[in-house]
Design a protein around this motif. Sequence first.
Motif, PDB file in Angstrom:
ATOM      1  N   ASN A 340       6.879  -1.869 -11.581  1.00  0.00           N
ATOM      2  CA  ASN A 340       5.564  -1.708 -10.944  1.00  0.00           C
ATOM      3  C   ASN A 340       5.667  -1.379  -9.459  1.00  0.00           C
ATOM      4  N   ILE A 341       6.780  -1.762  -8.843  1.00  0.00           N
ATOM      5  CA  ILE A 341       6.870  -1.677  -7.369  1.00  0.00           C
ATOM      6  C   ILE A 341       6.611  -0.239  -6.931  1.00  0.00           C
ATOM      7  N   ASP A 342       5.616  -0.071  -6.049  1.00  0.00           N
ATOM      8  CA  ASP A 342       5.260   1.292  -5.659  1.00  0.00           C
ATOM      9  C   ASP A 342       5.864   1.665  -4.310  1.00  0.00           C
ATOM     10  N   CYS A 343       7.189   1.692  -4.320  1.00  0.00           N
ATOM     11  CA  CYS A 343       7.949   2.137  -3.151  1.00  0.00           C
ATOM     12  C   CYS A 343       7.789   3.648  -3.007  1.00  0.00           C
ATOM     13  N   ALA A 344       7.819   4.118  -1.765  1.00  0.00           N
ATOM     14  CA  ALA A 344       7.634   5.550  -1.514  1.00  0.00           C
ATOM     15  C   ALA A 344       8.813   6.401  -1.981  1.00  0.00           C
ATOM     16  N   ILE A 345       9.878   5.798  -2.479  1.00  0.00           N
ATOM     17  CA  ILE A 345      10.954   6.633  -3.041  1.00  0.00           C
ATOM     18  C   ILE A 345      10.509   7.258  -4.359  1.00  0.00           C
ATOM     19  N   PHE A 346       9.452   6.713  -4.971  1.00  0.00           N
ATOM     20  CA  PHE A 346       8.980   7.274  -6.241  1.00  0.00           C
ATOM     21  C   PHE A 346       8.113   8.500  -6.011  1.00  0.00           C
ATOM     22  N   THR A 347       8.239   9.451  -6.917  1.00  0.00           N
ATOM     23  CA  THR A 347       7.402  10.632  -6.847  1.00  0.00           C
ATOM     24  C   THR A 347       6.801  10.924  -8.207  1.00  0.00           C
ATOM     25  N   PRO A 348       5.483  11.104  -8.323  1.00  0.00           N
ATOM     26  CA  PRO A 348       4.513  10.780  -7.286  1.00  0.00           C
ATOM     27  C   PRO A 348       4.339   9.261  -7.215  1.00  0.00           C
ATOM     28  N   ASN A 349       3.534   8.796  -6.262  1.00  0.00           N
ATOM     29  CA  ASN A 349       3.428   7.345  -6.061  1.00  0.00           C
ATOM     30  C   ASN A 349       1.969   6.941  -5.846  1.00  0.00           C
ATOM     31  N   PRO A 350       1.087   7.311  -6.780  1.00  0.00           N
ATOM     32  CA  PRO A 350      -0.348   7.130  -6.517  1.00  0.00           C
ATOM     33  C   PRO A 350      -0.807   5.671  -6.493  1.00  0.00           C
ATOM     34  N   SER A 351      -0.081   4.784  -7.164  1.00  0.00           N
ATOM     35  CA  SER A 351      -0.580   3.401  -7.237  1.00  0.00           C
ATOM     36  C   SER A 351      -0.546   2.722  -5.871  1.00  0.00           C
ATOM     37  N   ARG A 352       0.317   3.228  -4.973  1.00  0.00           N
ATOM     38  CA  ARG A 352       0.421   2.561  -3.666  1.00  0.00           C
ATOM     39  C   ARG A 352      -0.897   2.645  -2.895  1.00  0.00           C
ATOM     40  N   VAL A 353      -1.451   3.842  -2.792  1.00  0.00           N
ATOM     41  CA  VAL A 353      -2.674   3.972  -1.998  1.00  0.00           C
ATOM     42  C   VAL A 353      -3.822   3.237  -2.691  1.00  0.00           C
ATOM     43  N   ASN A 354      -3.797   3.203  -4.015  1.00  0.00           N
ATOM     44  CA  ASN A 354      -4.831   2.439  -4.728  1.00  0.00           C
ATOM     45  C   ASN A 354      -4.733   0.959  -4.400  1.00  0.00           C
ATOM     46  N   HIS A 355      -3.491   0.492  -4.290  1.00  0.00           N
ATOM     47  CA  HIS A 355      -3.295  -0.913  -3.936  1.00  0.00           C
ATOM     48  C   HIS A 355      -3.805  -1.204  -2.521  1.00  0.00           C
TER      49      HIS A 355
END
Lengths: 426, 210
Positions: A340-355
């Motif tokens: 689940n961890i939404d680190c910016a190394i993931f592409t794409p990483n949309p859950s981070r901004v939602n969080h």
Amino acid sequence: MADYTKMWQDLGLDIESHEALLSVLGKAYADIFLVQKNRPEGMKYFDFVMSEVHGLRIKEIMDAKAQGRIVVGSYCTFVPEELVLAVDGVAVGLCAGAEFGFEAAETLLPRNTCSLIKSVFGFKLGRVCPYLESCDIVVGENTCDGKKKAYEILAPLVKDFYVMDMPQVKSEMGRKLLREEYRKFMAKLEMESGKEITPASLKRGIEIVNEKRKAMLRLNALRAADPTPISGLDALLINQVFFHDDPVRFTDSVNKICDELEIRVKDHTGVAPKGTTRLIVSGCPMAVPNWKVPMLIESSNAVIVGEESCVGERSTRWLTDVKGSTIDEMLDAIVDRYFNIDCAIFTPNPSRVNHVKEMVKDLHANGVIHYSLQFCQPYIIESNPVEKELEKSHIPTLRLETDYSQEDTGQLKTRIEAFVERLKKR
Amino acid sequence: MDGITFDRLTATGYGRHLIKGSIDCPVISEISAFVQGARFYSNDCQSILDIGGQDTKAISLDDKGCLCKFEMNDRCAAGTGRFLEVMAAALGFTLEEFAAEAILANRAEKINSMCTVFAESEVISLISQGADRREVALGIHKAIISRSASLLKRVSSAGKIFFAGGVALNPCARSLLETETNRPVFVPPDPQMVGAIGAALDAAEEDWNL
């Protein structure tokens, strides 16, 4: 503080540099933390932990080693503490938050490397991190390019450097990779510790860490109150201590402070007057003693009510499902949790901004400060779309890019104050 | 402040916190001060560009004229008023001559560096290669205005620009800003006083008991 010179010498520390580091750290701590007004009583525990961060805690770790327990150091929240606890090991987050030994680090790394990575090298080359020196295994995870390439250079400098590969995409293949890496890591831990991971020991590991995260979730939720019962600096400190304290005692201390904060919330008392501008800090992790930006924010008529960061909610928010009874089932649950961890190394990483948006809503924040370390490509590149998306959702956002030096504090302060003034005018 | 009488006071600017201890007064960031100061002169500007002595600020205003987004140059004095001063001196011009001569150039020499130190050596080597001083002067103006325009673009892309700071007194910088951004530019009288006027307006608004 007791005299730990002998222990530090045995660990091979450079006693003189280490003394200098501790005295700077102690002074910074007094100037930044101890001067705060209306601090909860429960912070005394964390003050004590910090005063003994290279003393008593290291002694405990050395005692654990003497009892045959292994010490596993890491630089990332993707390295599961549950697995280390399953072999009765000690998991520690390693020093990476101070501008120390950068000149030496720059003999091995390009100048335009992020401060966090330079700090890892500074501490190693300067021989001033007793956690690093007490480790039986140091885990380097292949998250960002900076870290994974730097680990190639760090590996020969460390006793047993273990590389853990990381997925970059949240796909079925990515999940398989993470599971396989965790499985290999379990085998490594079993081999080094000479202890077998059993369903019971793994369950115990999961439960200890779940309790620790539950306490943090409780703390985070209490910060929704206005006035906020605890400063962002103190909450950040607790998030930092999360990585190197004894997990059971830590959980207990966080729960104790939460009891106190609950009373504060009921009594409508807090660290700043009701109506003070409330901010979320989102972005790169802030390792001890990286307190520069939170200190500037909280001395600019604002309070921080949440950290969307690896030293913050990105590390603490999900619990591991405990339903499984076999090792395979429990490993699946651990993989599910960490994936689940939404680190910016993931592409794409949309859950981070939602969080971030959820945090703004849940914690009644007025705005977001996006914090990037200079040369941290994943977070800097992500900061632009994150800012756009938040502003589009009517969440005022300020992007800051900085490092561990103090030379830009004037400019940062001007920006932060202007941002707080912008929020007040709304 | 000796010998100066005042009814109310608000401090702004880089030294704004230094007044603490001497006189207890409200403090606002120079960014807010520029917003208030700009509103005093104009009510139809969507953005503010301030090129001061050591920093450059680009500010966007919302439809009520309140502070919205802002960007500042980082850390060093590249592309600020101080940069122009050093370059004028390197060319042997006074600041007034520097702008006046630049306007007369038919073409601009390309200046590659925005670092004050490197750009100075670039200018000196251009001169020693026989470049026209006016063309070099225009090149320097273009370099800082294109940098400022891109800073401005990050916060807003349309509407009238309120140009403040000492560099707004420079006619070459003004006309280049208009061409570079394709937006109308308004320069107030005494553009270098906008921050101070903003702080004074803040003091007037502030419910402040002496």
